[in-house]
Design a protein around this motif. Structure first.
Motif, PDB file in Angstrom:
ATOM      1  N   GLU A  66       6.212   5.966  -9.570  1.00  0.00           N
ATOM      2  CA  GLU A  66       7.035   6.385  -8.429  1.00  0.00           C
ATOM      3  C   GLU A  66       7.911   5.240  -7.934  1.00  0.00           C
ATOM      4  O   GLU A  66       9.094   5.431  -7.636  1.00  0.00           O
TER       5      GLU A  66
ATOM      6  N   GLU B 236      -5.063   6.952 -13.280  1.00  0.00           N
ATOM      7  CA  GLU B 236      -4.019   7.985 -13.199  1.00  0.00           C
ATOM      8  C   GLU B 236      -3.225   7.855 -11.888  1.00  0.00           C
ATOM      9  O   GLU B 236      -1.986   7.932 -11.885  1.00  0.00           O
ATOM     10  N   GLY B 237      -3.932   7.627 -10.804  1.00  0.00           N
ATOM     11  CA  GLY B 237      -3.269   7.475  -9.506  1.00  0.00           C
ATOM     12  C   GLY B 237      -2.467   6.179  -9.422  1.00  0.00           C
ATOM     13  O   GLY B 237      -1.374   6.152  -8.850  1.00  0.00           O
ATOM     14  N   LEU B 238      -3.013   5.108 -10.009  1.00  0.00           N
ATOM     15  CA  LEU B 238      -2.279   3.839 -10.014  1.00  0.00           C
ATOM     16  C   LEU B 238      -1.034   3.945 -10.897  1.00  0.00           C
ATOM     17  O   LEU B 238       0.031   3.424 -10.548  1.00  0.00           O
TER      18      LEU B 238
ATOM     19  N   PRO C 200      -1.509  -0.723  -4.962  1.00  0.00           N
ATOM     20  CA  PRO C 200      -1.854  -0.373  -3.578  1.00  0.00           C
ATOM     21  C   PRO C 200      -3.336  -0.698  -3.393  1.00  0.00           C
ATOM     22  O   PRO C 200      -4.161  -0.323  -4.224  1.00  0.00           O
TER      23      PRO C 200
ATOM     24  N   CYS D  70       0.829  -1.211   0.000  1.00  0.00           N
ATOM     25  CA  CYS D  70       0.000   0.000   0.000  1.00  0.00           C
ATOM     26  C   CYS D  70       0.863   1.260   0.000  1.00  0.00           C
ATOM     27  O   CYS D  70       0.486   2.271  -0.575  1.00  0.00           O
ATOM     28  N   ALA D  71       2.005   1.195   0.688  1.00  0.00           N
ATOM     29  CA  ALA D  71       2.877   2.370   0.806  1.00  0.00           C
ATOM     30  C   ALA D  71       4.022   2.269  -0.192  1.00  0.00           C
ATOM     31  O   ALA D  71       4.692   1.234  -0.300  1.00  0.00           O
ATOM     32  N   ILE D  72       4.241   3.336  -0.924  1.00  0.00           N
ATOM     33  CA  ILE D  72       5.317   3.366  -1.911  1.00  0.00           C
ATOM     34  C   ILE D  72       6.650   2.987  -1.259  1.00  0.00           C
ATOM     35  O   ILE D  72       7.431   2.218  -1.823  1.00  0.00           O
TER      36      ILE D  72
ATOM     37  N   ARG E 226       0.681   6.613 -11.445  1.00  0.00           N
ATOM     38  CA  ARG E 226       1.666   7.399 -10.690  1.00  0.00           C
ATOM     39  C   ARG E 226       2.318   6.544  -9.607  1.00  0.00           C
ATOM     40  O   ARG E 226       3.516   6.673  -9.335  1.00  0.00           O
ATOM     41  N   TYR E 227       1.525   5.689  -8.978  1.00  0.00           N
ATOM     42  CA  TYR E 227       2.085   4.791  -7.956  1.00  0.00           C
ATOM     43  C   TYR E 227       3.187   3.918  -8.564  1.00  0.00           C
ATOM     44  O   TYR E 227       4.320   3.881  -8.059  1.00  0.00           O
TER      45      TYR E 227
END
Lengths: 315, 315
Positions: free
Chosen positions: A131, A123-125, A114, A89-91, A127-128
Motif C-alpha cells: 500500500e 500477509e498483512g505486512l 508498522p 504505524c499508519a500508512i 499489504r502494508y
C-alpha cells in the motif's frame, strides 16, 4: 508496483543513523543537526540514515521530519547520500514522509514495519508495504526494509522479503538487519544477495563479516561517533589487518553499549564537542547521569578514542 | 501542572473502544462510524473510547483522528461520553490530538505510553506524560493511563502512577488495565482507588471482579458487539445472578477470542449488520477468511448471540 527506470548507483558502505540534537525545550536544533551530518559525511560516512531508531525518529512528528529533511537539503547536503527512515504505524504517515523523501531525490528510504500490533501475519505486512509503495507511486522509490525485532518487536521474515521482492524487485532493494543475530543476516545474504539485494548489517560489529559474505556495508549507531574508524575498515576490508581493525571497532562499541545507546552517543558527542546541550534526549528516553557521562568519557579516553574536527558550539 | 477547576462527573461503567469502519480503499467510513457509535450508546455503553487499540487507532494519522472526532461531534454525539485514545510515540502527536479532544469537551483522554523504545525508565515515561500535560495546558484535561503491555510492550507501573498522581492528582485521574493480569489490576485498586483513581478493567472478563474491588467499569473490545449484555451486568452487578451474567459475558468473549480480536469483531458486525464492508481492516491486520468468519458466526448463533437493532447498509 511502479518499475524503476533509473540507473542511480545503490548506496553502499557506512551509514550513520544520525542522532537528532534537541534544544533544552525539546525543539529540534536544525543548525547542530546539519553540522553533525556534514562532519559524518566528511569523516567516514558514505551515507546518512537520518530518522532511524538512534535519531529518536519515532519521537518526532512527520511534519518535524519533513522540515528537518528540507533543512538538510537546503544546506546543500547531497540527497543521493540520504536514506531517511520513513516507516510508521499508519500508512498515511509512511506515505507522506516517503513521498517527500523520493521527491527530494533521496537515494532510498529505510522502512520499519508498522510496529504497534504484534504477531501480525506476513500477509498483512506485505499489504502494508504494498500500500505504501503504490500510494507513493514513484518509480524512483527504493525501499530498504528495517528488521529490528529487539525494538519494533515486529520483524521482517525471509518469506516476507521473498514476497516483496517478487512483487517489486526494483523497489524493495535492500535491508538493514538490526536483529543482532548473525545467523539471520547470513540467511538473508544466502537467499537474496546474489539477486542484487543490498544487505546492511545493523551494527559495525558485523561489518567485516557482512562484507565477506556479500553484504554491502553497515548502518550503525556507533557511526555517529566512530565513523572515521568504521569508514577506514570499509575502505580497506580486503587488506591486511582488517580483523584487527574490526576488533578495534567492536571494542569501542562495547564501551558505548554499557549504557543505553542513544543517551551514550549523545553524551559522547557532548563531551567531544564541548557542547553539553547535545546530551538532551526527548522523553521517554533519559540522558545519562553526569556520573555515567563522566565514566563513559573516561573509558573512551583510556581507549584512545577521539572525534577530530567535531563542530564545537558557535561553529 | 494545571489544576482542574470543574465538577464534571467522571465517566464510569461500560466503554467500548469503537472499531473503525473502512471503505474498500481503506479510507475511514465516517457515516458507518457515527452509526455504530450511536448504536453502542443506545445499547449498553456509557461511553466510547474511540481511537483505542481495537479502533486500529495507531493505523490512522493524527489528522484522520481529528477529522473523525469532529464528524462524531458534528453528528451530535455528547463529548461528555467520549474518551478518545490520544497517546502516541511523539509528544507532538499526543499533544495535538489531546488538545483537540479537550477543546471539544471530551470527558477524558486515554493515553498509551510512547511505545517504540522498550525498557525505558519510569523517569522518562513520567517526563513524557508531564510534557504532554503541560503542553496541552488546559485545566479540563483528564488523562486516563493505558496499560496494555501485551501490545505496547511498554507498561504503566505502580511507581509511575504514584509519581503522576503526585504531580497531577486532578489531571491523571484513572487507568485502563489491559494487562489481562488481575493481580495487577488488584494492586492498582488497592493502592489508588480509595484516593479516587478511576480503574477500568481492560476486558469485560473482569467487569464484576473489578466493580467488587472498587473499580469503576470496563473498557472492553467485546463491547463493540456485546454491549447490551455488558451494560446489563454493569447496571445490576449488585443484584442476584450477577455471577451468572458475568459467566455469560466471558463465554461470548471466548468465542471471539478464538480469532485475532479486531478482525473477529469486524466479522461479527459484518455478519449481524448484513454489511460485508465492515470486515475491512487496515494493514498490517488481516480480515478473517470467509471460512473463519462463517465458523465464528455459527458459534455465536449457537450461543444465542444477537445484535438487535444494529444499523444495516443504507440506514
Amino acid at each position: 508496483m511502479p518499475k524503476s527506470s533509473d540507473d542511480r548507483p545503490y548506496l553502499r558502505g557506512v551509514l550513520s543513523p544520525v542522532v537528532t540534537p534537541f534544544k533544552a525545550n525539546l525543539e529540534i536544533d536544525k543548525r547542530r543537526f546539519v553540522a553533525h551530518c556534514r562532519w559524518l559525511l566528511d569523516n567516514g560516512c558514505d551515507g546518512l540514515a537520518v530518522f532511524g531508531t538512534n535519531s529518536e525518529a519515532n519521537s518526532m512528528t512527520v511534519q518535524e521530519k519533513i522540515e528537518l529533511l528540507d533543512a538538510l537539503l537546503d544546506a546543500g547536503v547531497d540527497p543521493g547520500r540520504l536514506m531517511p527512515g520513513t516507516g510508521a504505524c499508519a500508512i498515511g504517515d509512511a506515505v507522506a514522509l516517503s513521498a517527500h523523501a523520493v521527491k527530494s531525490g533521496c537515494a532510498g528510504v529505510l522502512m520499519l514495519p508498522p510496529f504497534y500490533y504484534k504477531n501480525v501475519p506476513d500477509e498483512g505486512l506485505a499489504r502494508y508495504f504494498g500500500e505504501v509503495i503504490s500510494r507513493v507511486d514513484d518509480p524512483r522509490l527504493r525501499v530498504y526494509l528495517y528488521h529490528i525485532p529487539p525494538v519494533a518487536q515486529v520483524g521482517i521474515s525471509l518469506d516476507l522479503i521473498t514476497r516483496l521482492r517478487r512483487d517489486g524487485p526494483d523497489t524493495v532493494v535492500g535491508i538493514k538487519d538490526s536483529s543482532g543475530d548473525w545467523s539471520n543476516t547470513k540467511a538473508v545474504l544466502d537467499a537474496f544477495a546474489a539477486g542484487g539485494f543490498q544487505v546492511f548489517a545493523g551494527s559495525d560489529d558485523f561489518l567485516l563479516t557482512n562484507l565477506r559474505n556479500g553484504g554491502v556495508g553497515c548502518i550503525t549507531a556507533s557511526g555517529n561517533v566512530n565513523s572515521p574508524a568504521i569508514g577506514r575498515l570499509y575502505a580497506t576490508w580486503e587488506q591486511q589487518g582488517a580483523d584487527d581493525r574490526q576488533r578495534a571497532l567492536t571494542q569501542t562499541r562495547s564501551l558505548l553499549a554499557k549504557y543505553p545507546m542513544i543517551p551514550a552517543l549523545k553524551a559522547a558527542i557532548a563531551h567531544y564537542s564541548g557542547d553539553p546541550d547535545w546530551a538532551t534526549v526527548r522523553p521517554p528516553l533519559q540522558a545519562l547521569s553526569p556520573a555515567q557521562a563522566e565514566t563513559l568519557a573516561k573509558s573512551l579516553a583510556e581507549d584512545g578514542f577521539t572525534m577530530p574536527g567535531l563542530p564545537r558550539p558557535g561553529m
